[in-house]
Design a protein around this motif. Structure first.
Motif, PDB file in Angstrom:
ATOM      1  N   ASN A 158       0.682  -1.280  -0.037  1.00 40.82           N
ATOM      2  CA  ASN A 158      -0.067   0.037  -0.174  1.00 40.82           C
ATOM      3  C   ASN A 158       0.824   1.132   0.009  1.00 40.82           C
ATOM      4  O   ASN A 158       1.863   1.134   0.810  1.00 40.82           O
ATOM      5  CB  ASN A 158      -1.115   0.074   1.200  1.00 40.82           C
ATOM      6  CG  ASN A 158      -1.846  -1.112   1.277  1.00 40.82           C
ATOM      7  OD1 ASN A 158      -2.709  -1.202   0.442  1.00 40.82           O
ATOM      8  ND2 ASN A 158      -1.662  -2.155   2.108  1.00 40.82           N
ATOM      9  N   LEU A 159       0.507   2.311  -0.762  1.00 40.50           N
ATOM     10  CA  LEU A 159       1.096   3.519  -0.832  1.00 40.50           C
ATOM     11  C   LEU A 159      -0.110   4.593  -0.823  1.00 40.50           C
ATOM     12  O   LEU A 159      -1.155   4.366  -1.062  1.00 40.50           O
ATOM     13  CB  LEU A 159       1.795   3.753  -2.211  1.00 40.50           C
ATOM     14  CG  LEU A 159       2.779   2.580  -2.487  1.00 40.50           C
ATOM     15  CD1 LEU A 159       3.562   2.893  -4.055  1.00 40.50           C
ATOM     16  CD2 LEU A 159       4.092   2.917  -1.578  1.00 40.50           C
ATOM     17  N   PRO A 160       0.376   5.942  -0.454  1.00 42.09           N
ATOM     18  CA  PRO A 160      -0.384   6.927  -0.590  1.00 42.09           C
ATOM     19  C   PRO A 160      -0.183   7.704  -1.710  1.00 42.09           C
ATOM     20  O   PRO A 160       0.875   7.679  -2.418  1.00 42.09           O
ATOM     21  CB  PRO A 160       0.263   7.908   0.529  1.00 42.09           C
ATOM     22  CG  PRO A 160       1.769   7.555   0.427  1.00 42.09           C
ATOM     23  CD  PRO A 160       1.814   6.147   0.240  1.00 42.09           C
ATOM     24  N   VAL A 161      -1.370   8.209  -2.295  1.00 36.06           N
ATOM     25  CA  VAL A 161      -1.247   9.432  -3.410  1.00 36.06           C
ATOM     26  C   VAL A 161      -0.439  10.494  -2.584  1.00 36.06           C
ATOM     27  O   VAL A 161      -0.804  10.697  -1.465  1.00 36.06           O
ATOM     28  CB  VAL A 161      -2.754  10.039  -3.772  1.00 36.06           C
ATOM     29  CG1 VAL A 161      -2.673  11.150  -4.676  1.00 36.06           C
ATOM     30  CG2 VAL A 161      -3.452   8.819  -4.394  1.00 36.06           C
ATOM     31  N   PRO A 162       0.345  10.993  -3.093  1.00 36.65           N
ATOM     32  CA  PRO A 162       1.460  12.195  -2.543  1.00 36.65           C
ATOM     33  C   PRO A 162       0.587  13.317  -2.242  1.00 36.65           C
ATOM     34  O   PRO A 162       1.253  14.541  -2.727  1.00 36.65           O
ATOM     35  CB  PRO A 162       2.853  12.071  -3.114  1.00 36.65           C
ATOM     36  CG  PRO A 162       2.402  11.637  -4.624  1.00 36.65           C
ATOM     37  CD  PRO A 162       1.207  10.839  -4.443  1.00 36.65           C
ATOM     38  N   ALA A 163      -0.321  13.143  -1.476  1.00 29.72           N
ATOM     39  CA  ALA A 163      -1.006  14.470  -1.257  1.00 29.72           C
ATOM     40  C   ALA A 163      -0.498  15.540  -0.242  1.00 29.72           C
ATOM     41  O   ALA A 163       0.452  14.893   0.661  1.00 29.72           O
ATOM     42  CB  ALA A 163      -2.411  14.270  -0.866  1.00 29.72           C
ATOM     43  N   THR A 164      -0.853  16.647  -0.412  1.00 29.77           N
ATOM     44  CA  THR A 164      -0.402  17.884   0.766  1.00 29.77           C
ATOM     45  C   THR A 164      -1.555  18.562   1.174  1.00 29.77           C
ATOM     46  O   THR A 164      -2.391  19.053   0.397  1.00 29.77           O
ATOM     47  CB  THR A 164       0.920  18.774   0.253  1.00 29.77           C
ATOM     48  OG1 THR A 164       2.005  18.021  -0.282  1.00 29.77           O
ATOM     49  CG2 THR A 164       1.042  19.589   1.372  1.00 29.77           C
ATOM     50  N   TYR A 165      -1.711  18.798   2.305  1.00 31.20           N
ATOM     51  CA  TYR A 165      -2.890  19.589   2.761  1.00 31.20           C
ATOM     52  C   TYR A 165      -2.380  20.626   4.053  1.00 31.20           C
ATOM     53  O   TYR A 165      -1.426  20.166   4.800  1.00 31.20           O
ATOM     54  CB  TYR A 165      -3.955  18.596   3.479  1.00 31.20           C
ATOM     55  CG  TYR A 165      -4.601  17.792   2.696  1.00 31.20           C
ATOM     56  CD1 TYR A 165      -5.563  18.132   1.742  1.00 31.20           C
ATOM     57  CD2 TYR A 165      -4.345  16.399   2.808  1.00 31.20           C
ATOM     58  CE1 TYR A 165      -5.972  17.026   0.724  1.00 31.20           C
ATOM     59  CE2 TYR A 165      -4.579  15.419   1.880  1.00 31.20           C
ATOM     60  CZ  TYR A 165      -5.787  15.861   1.005  1.00 31.20           C
ATOM     61  OH  TYR A 165      -6.148  14.895   0.087  1.00 31.20           O
TER      62      TYR A 165
END
Length: 195
Positions: A158-165
């Motif tokens: 499993n990986l993350p979408v490389p999002a930033t908030y």
């Protein structure tokens, strides 16, 4: 300025949904941020809602030390950390990789901000960025020497979408960057504009 050798890893953006979760999607500006508590790389407990009482939090998700795009983004955040903290902000990075590999990330990027191992993918699932690699992509990764079972431990493939908030003191998302293309990342300039 750091120079990175960007190894050519031509990976598709295809993913499958992790069991029990929906397909990854962007949490838009105005969404309420989900609170979480976890240990950082120093073994200290970090709680999001406690942190945002002091100022906005730049919450970003990265894939692992083996990803040159992640290392570059983390290094850029580190290089600009004083500008972020001058605006009252704090950077927190979340990753599925095991703590031993977080140490490798720190060596590659010089990151001094908080980096959190997302045990059981709870944070990534709460922020709707987690996805499981398809079988064909898993085989390609392994041919390139990237075995996510070893790199992520119990978090597996499993990986993350490389999002930033950016999350403000009202617990709301005031800036959102979400792109399934792992090569595209939130710039420091955009982060600073929205702090």
């Amino acid at each position: 300025m750091r120079v990175f050798l960007l190894i050519p890893i031509l990976l598709s953006v295809s993913f499958t949904v992790v069991k029990g979760q929906t397909e990854p999607y962007d949490l838009k500006k105005g969404f309420s941020a989900v609170d979480f508590e976890a240990k950082d790389q120093f073994g200290e407990t970090f709680r999001l809602y406690d942190a945002i009482e002091k100022g906005p939090v730049v919450l970003m998700f990265y894939r692992g030390y083996w990803c040159p795009y992640c290392n570059e983004q983390l290094a850029q955040l580190q290089d600009s950390l004083s500008f972020i903290t001058e605006k009252g902000g704090m950077v927190v990075a979340v990753t599925p990789e095991i703590p031993a590999n977080i140490d490798k990330t720190i060596k590659k990027s010089d990151a001094s901000f908080k980096i959190i191992h997302d045990k059981d993918l709870k944070i990534m699932n709460d922020y709707h960025v987690a996805f499981e690699l398809e079988e064909g992509l898993i085989k390609k990764y392994k041919r390139w020497g990237i075995d996510l079972d070893k790199k992520n431990g119990d978090n597996g493939q499993n990986l993350p979408v490389p999002a930033t908030y950016i999350i403000d003191q009202d617990k709301k998302i005031v800036f959102s960057f979400f792109d399934p293309d792992y090569k595209k990342r939130a710039t420091v300039g955009k982060i600073l504009q929205n702090l």
